[in-house]
Design a protein around this motif. Structure first.
Motif, short mmCIF file in Angstrom:
data_model
loop_
_atom_site.label_atom_id
_atom_site.label_comp_id
_atom_site.label_asym_id
_atom_site.label_seq_id
_atom_site.Cartn_x
_atom_site.Cartn_y
_atom_site.Cartn_z
N LYS A 161 0.95 -1.13 0.09
CA LYS A 161 -0.11 0.03 -0.02
C LYS A 161 0.86 1.12 -0.09
O LYS A 161 1.65 1.46 0.88
CB LYS A 161 -1.13 -0.05 1.20
CG LYS A 161 -1.82 1.20 1.18
CD LYS A 161 -2.68 1.18 2.30
CE LYS A 161 -3.84 2.39 2.39
NZ LYS A 161 -4.91 2.23 3.32
N GLN A 190 -2.96 0.30 -4.05
CA GLN A 190 -2.69 -0.93 -3.35
C GLN A 190 -2.51 -1.96 -4.20
O GLN A 190 -3.25 -2.20 -5.32
CB GLN A 190 -3.90 -0.94 -2.34
CG GLN A 190 -3.86 -2.47 -1.53
CD GLN A 190 -4.79 -2.23 -0.54
OE1 GLN A 190 -5.08 -1.24 0.33
NE2 GLN A 190 -5.69 -3.14 -0.49
N THR A 193 4.61 -0.91 -7.78
CA THR A 193 3.60 0.03 -7.42
C THR A 193 4.01 1.40 -7.22
O THR A 193 3.35 2.30 -7.62
CB THR A 193 3.50 -0.33 -5.71
OG1 THR A 193 3.18 -1.77 -5.80
CG2 THR A 193 2.40 0.47 -4.99
#
Length: 247
Positions: free
Chosen positions: A167, A190, A233
């Motif tokens: 996250k 996320q 991410t």
């Protein structure tokens, strides 16, 4: 402890004991006082990884890992082909297996990404961070009979099944984007991933040391996969890695 000096006092209180019985009791007590159990051997799960050439990730937060209760202990646990568990009381991790996995993940990811784990460093907020929650459904040492061996030898495998969530948290990101303004801010994304694999243990004489080394290699594979998902991410790109599935 009862000794020869006070044995007469003992007999005065318990006259039903003979002097022969008292001598036998003294011998048993003396032997029990001199006996000792073997000194345990301790091992750590420190992974070995190669740092990335460059990474924009500066802060991570590696949370305590999830692990089945049957494994989350300091003594090593071997599972046989019938599902029976064997707890090796004298072969131990330096802490519980869950703590070893978390500390190993933290050390490996910090080395791989060149980042700081604020979970254990006491670093305050204010910077973009990547929170990592990991759950090991399996980190088993499996021992199976080797049917190909005439001597009935045993073979060992390290079987791993793990899932994790990355996250991204940017405290400077506005909660609401003004209307009509082009969105150039990276979202607090996320990512959920999982992987499973088995590594065989090739014994060169010391079975436990070989099991520990393959366990370290297995944790290193998990570190590499989680690091790749953190980079994905950060870059907002898909994770492309064999045996890893992300969504």
């Amino acid at each position: 402890m009862i000794n020869k000096k006070n044995s007469s006092h003992f007999l005065s209180y318990f006259p039903q004991f003979s002097r022969a019985s008292c001598g036998l009791l003294l011998t048993v007590v003396g032997l029990s006082g001199c006996s000792s159990s073997p000194t345990p051997n301790y091992y750590s799960l420190t992974p070995t990884v190669k740092p990335l050439v460059s990474s924009n990730v500066r802060v991570i937060e590696v949370l305590p890992v999830g692990l089945p209760d049957r494994l989350n202990r300091a003594p090593m646990v071997l599972q046989d082909s019938n599902g029976k568990s064997h707890i090796l009381g004298n072969e131990r991790w330096t802490s519980t297996l869950g703590a070893e996995l978390r500390d190993g993940l933290s050390a490996g990811l910090q080395q791989k990404l060149g980042a700081v784990d604020r979970y254990s460093s006491g670093m305050t907020g204010g910077k973009v961070s990547y929170r990592i929650a990991t759950d090991f459904s399996r980190f088993d040492i499996l021992e199976r009979s080797n049917t190909r061996s005439l001597m009935g030898a045993m073979s060992q495998d390290i079987e791993v099944a793990v899932a994790w969530i990355i996250k991204r948290d940017d405290p400077a990101r506005p909660l609401n984007q003004p209307t009509g303004v082009q969105n150039t801010v990276v979202p607090n994304r996320q990512l959920s991933c999982r992987m499973a694999f088995t590594n065989s243990v090739r014994t060169d004489g010391n079975k436990i040391v070989d099991i520990v080394n393959v366990s370290k290699q297995s944790l290193s594979q998990v570190v590499e996969a989680i690091a790749a998902s953190v980079i994905a991410t950060e870059a907002n790109t898909p994770v492309v890695m064999e045996s890893v599935t992300c969504a």
